[in-house]
Write a protein that holds these residues in place. Structure first.
Motif, PDB file in Angstrom:
ATOM      1  N   LEU A  53      18.082  -3.802  -4.513  1.00  0.00           N
ATOM      2  CA  LEU A  53      17.404  -2.792  -3.698  1.00  0.00           C
ATOM      3  C   LEU A  53      17.908  -1.388  -4.035  1.00  0.00           C
ATOM      4  N   LEU A  54      19.203  -1.259  -4.208  1.00  0.00           N
ATOM      5  CA  LEU A  54      19.766   0.056  -4.554  1.00  0.00           C
ATOM      6  C   LEU A  54      19.344   0.466  -5.955  1.00  0.00           C
ATOM      7  N   ARG A  55      19.419  -0.474  -6.873  1.00  0.00           N
ATOM      8  CA  ARG A  55      19.113  -0.172  -8.284  1.00  0.00           C
ATOM      9  C   ARG A  55      17.639   0.167  -8.478  1.00  0.00           C
ATOM     10  N   GLU A  56      16.766  -0.553  -7.804  1.00  0.00           N
ATOM     11  CA  GLU A  56      15.327  -0.395  -8.039  1.00  0.00           C
ATOM     12  C   GLU A  56      14.687   0.701  -7.196  1.00  0.00           C
ATOM     13  N   TYR A  57      15.284   0.993  -6.040  1.00  0.00           N
ATOM     14  CA  TYR A  57      14.628   1.939  -5.128  1.00  0.00           C
ATOM     15  C   TYR A  57      15.466   3.179  -4.831  1.00  0.00           C
ATOM     16  N   LEU A  58      16.708   2.992  -4.355  1.00  0.00           N
ATOM     17  CA  LEU A  58      17.481   4.155  -3.916  1.00  0.00           C
ATOM     18  C   LEU A  58      17.927   5.043  -5.076  1.00  0.00           C
ATOM     19  N   PHE A  59      18.546   4.466  -6.078  1.00  0.00           N
ATOM     20  CA  PHE A  59      19.092   5.281  -7.166  1.00  0.00           C
ATOM     21  C   PHE A  59      18.025   6.135  -7.859  1.00  0.00           C
ATOM     22  N   PRO A  60      16.832   5.593  -8.165  1.00  0.00           N
ATOM     23  CA  PRO A  60      15.805   6.441  -8.784  1.00  0.00           C
ATOM     24  C   PRO A  60      15.398   7.617  -7.896  1.00  0.00           C
TER      25      PRO A  60
END
Length: 604
Positions: A53-60
């Motif tokens: 979830l962090l890699r695919e949504y938050l970080f971008p």
């Protein structure tokens, strides 16, 4: 909030609950054991999903925040507010990550209002992250606290532009940040100066007129409480007359309402008593009698902040006064009282309701682990720490037991190969030959149990199961070696494990790993530290990866690992026994935890 944000919060809350071994403890062992095994599986799945979830949504989103719309900014803010609710502290790391990005955006847009808001929120997130290192004193922890202090200091510097701020909320961030310098600074003079400035502001009619909607009375009350926390510096001889007067006045202001209350708060009654003791207005006998009264009047089942303050914090302080005054230890009455108070403290801690776990309680656990005074006739630190590890860090306990079993197996072969291998260790060198092996094997198990003990105080176990650590958290994580060493070395019952806790991540040749302060050749326990380093590496593998893990260890002989210990790993019989430990059922270790915790839930 967006669906991924809601899902992350849901997962993190679930991990928070699943991580607690006390859940379902009232059930029969078989039921509880199956629930724990299922919890482990569930935590791993949630951990993987959280990372995705962090890699695919938050970080971008954070990487492209400069082009985000207002809704995205608002959703991120709402998300962070839930993650950092100042009680459960679900995820201060993601909170900090978000507000670092939002601060960069505010600076780029030159939005003063948002800059101050983000500085305050970033500072609070860093403060809660730094609670992991409370009680540690070294250059790296000083750097962490200083970074946090500078964030609040930057926001407080806007005080000179107070009248030009766009609204009272923004002015409030300036005052709050100024006050929070005191909770970050390690310097008493700076703490007193920051709180003193807030006290002046809160009573200044001009500032009140500039920001009439700010809670000035609350600022005044809380800052007096904060100032009174400097009372321990009263006896240092380092404060100026003005500083002494300021601290004394705040102690009196905090005490006044409690003096007249029907049920005065222990938290604000005690500061006045402690202030009188620090200033020499009350002697040690009067002070300890007052402390006993406050402890005795508090019920064991009082799990409020006041209850924990009396039953845990004052008990710990009672022990520290005994330590400071050795003559008191000759008084049987004091010794018996301390032993009983420690027993009561442990009953309170071990029976604390699972559904009430919060950040303050974890701070109290930290205090007990850091400041406990072990002396004859009381619970040993090994008994206290072992019980708290099983109750509040079950996953750490199980992992450490496995390391101890692997270390025991390796030591048995080393002793067969060379009976004098461990003779440098103080508790081994003077033993008759027939007593050496049993002592070495028992010591190896203890070293395994305590090698990562620093994680217990730093309370990083749940975070490590929630998601991958961020850079700042890795820096904090590495400090667990210091945390373990500092606590273990202070107590006779655990002193022999301290070097192992400090050095098990340092490479054999000293070129890599951490901490740099561990100097292998200066440690009498270096041979056992070398064993634990290998056992930790093996314990991190699953049975299917065991052969490749052994090959990797052998390849690092003379660099990361001791060549003498690595040479044992060519013995196929030993390798079979080590692999069997990785495969064995962990039920006996779970049953041990269950048997220790189960009576607690029934008031035992």
């Amino acid at each position: 909030m967006l669906p991924y944000q809601e899902k992350y919060i849901q997962n993190t809350r679930a991990i928070y609950e699943l991580h607690d071994f006390f859940r379902c403890i009232d059930a029969p062992f078989d039921t509880w054991y199956q629930s724990r095994k299922q919890s482990e599986s569930d935590i791993l799945s949630l951990y993987q999903e959280n990372n995705a979830l962090l890699r695919e949504y938050l970080f971008p989103v954070l990487d492209t925040l400069h082009s985000a719309d207002a809704d995205t900014i608002r959703q991120l803010s709402d998300f962070s507010d839930v993650l950092m609710d100042w009680s459960t502290n679900l995820d201060a790391g993601v909170y900090v990550l978000i507000h670092e990005a939002m601060l960069r955006l505010a600076r780029m847009q030159k939005d003063t209002r948002r800059i101050l808001q983000e500085l305050y929120k970033l500072g609070m997130g860093m403060y809660y992250q730094n609670r992991h290192v409370l009680g540690l004193r070294n250059e790296r922890t000083r750097s962490l606290h200083f970074q946090n202090e500078m964030v609040f200091t930057e926001a407080a510097s806007y005080l000179q532009h107070f009248s030009r701020m766009p609204d009272d909320e923004t002015r409030g961030y300036i005052v709050r940040s100024l006050a929070n310098i005191a909770i970050c600074s390690q310097d008493s003079h700076r703490k007193i100066a920051a709180s003193g400035t807030v006290l002046q502001l809160a009573q200044d009619p001009d500032y009140q007129a500039l920001a009439p909607t700010l809670p000035w009375d609350t600022f005044l009350r809380k800052t007096h409480q904060q100032m009174s926390a400097n009372r321990k510096a009263l006896s240092s001889g380092d404060l100026t007359r003005a500083e002494l007067a300021t601290v004394l006045e705040s102690c009196h202001v905090v005490f006044q309402p409690e003096e007249k209350a029907e049920h005065p708060s222990v938290r604000w009654l005690w500061p006045y008593y402690e202030m009188e003791y620090s200033c020499g207005l009350a002697n040690i006998s009067t002070t300890m009698a007052r402390m006993r009264h406050l402890i005795d009047r508090t019920e064991e089942n009082d799990y409020s902040i006041d209850g924990l303050y009396a039953n845990v914090q004052l008990t710990i302080y009672y022990g520290s006064l005994m330590k400071e005054h050795p003559l008191l230890q000759r008084d049987l009455d004091h010794m018996n009282y301390l032993a009983e108070a420690y027993q009561k403290m442990m009953r309170v801690l071990l029976s604390y309701p699972a559904d009430q776990l919060n950040d303050f309680f974890l701070y109290v656990i930290n205090l007990a682990l850091t400041e406990y005074y072990e002396t004859d006739g009381t619970l040993t630190y090994r008994e206290v720490s072992g019980a708290l590890m099983q109750r509040f860090a079950g996953a750490l306990y199980l992992r450490s037991v496995k390391v101890g079993k692997l270390a025991r197996m390796i030591c048995q072969d080393l002793f067969t190969f060379d009976p004098a291998f461990f003779d440098d260790i103080p508790l081994i060198q003077s033993l008759p030959h027939e007593e050496k092996l049993p002592t070495i094997l028992s010591f190896a198990e203890g070293c395994g149990l305590y090698h990562d003990f620093g994680y217990m105080k730093m309370n990083l176990e749940r975070l490590r199961h929630t998601r991958s650590l961020f850079d700042r958290e890795y820096q904090i994580d590495q400090l667990h070696t210091y945390a373990g060493y500092d606590d273990l070395i202070k107590h006779p019952s655990t002193r022999m494990f301290a070097d192992i806790a400090l050095g098990h991540h340092r490479w054999y040749d000293g070129t890599q790993g951490f901490p740099e302060s561990y100097l292998r050749n200066q440690s009498a326990y270096r041979q056992m530290t070398d064993v634990i380093a290998v056992a930790v590496c093996i314990a991190e593998s699953v049975p299917e990866e065991f052969p490749s893990m052994i090959r990797n260890i052998i390849e690092q002989s003379s660099r990361q690992f001791s060549p003498l210990i690595v040479s044992c790993l060519t013995d196929h019989d030993l390798l079979s026994r080590l692999q069997a430990i990785l495969r064995e059922d962990e039920e006996p270790s779970y049953r041990e935890i269950y048997n220790h915790l189960h009576p607690v839930s029934h008031g035992g």
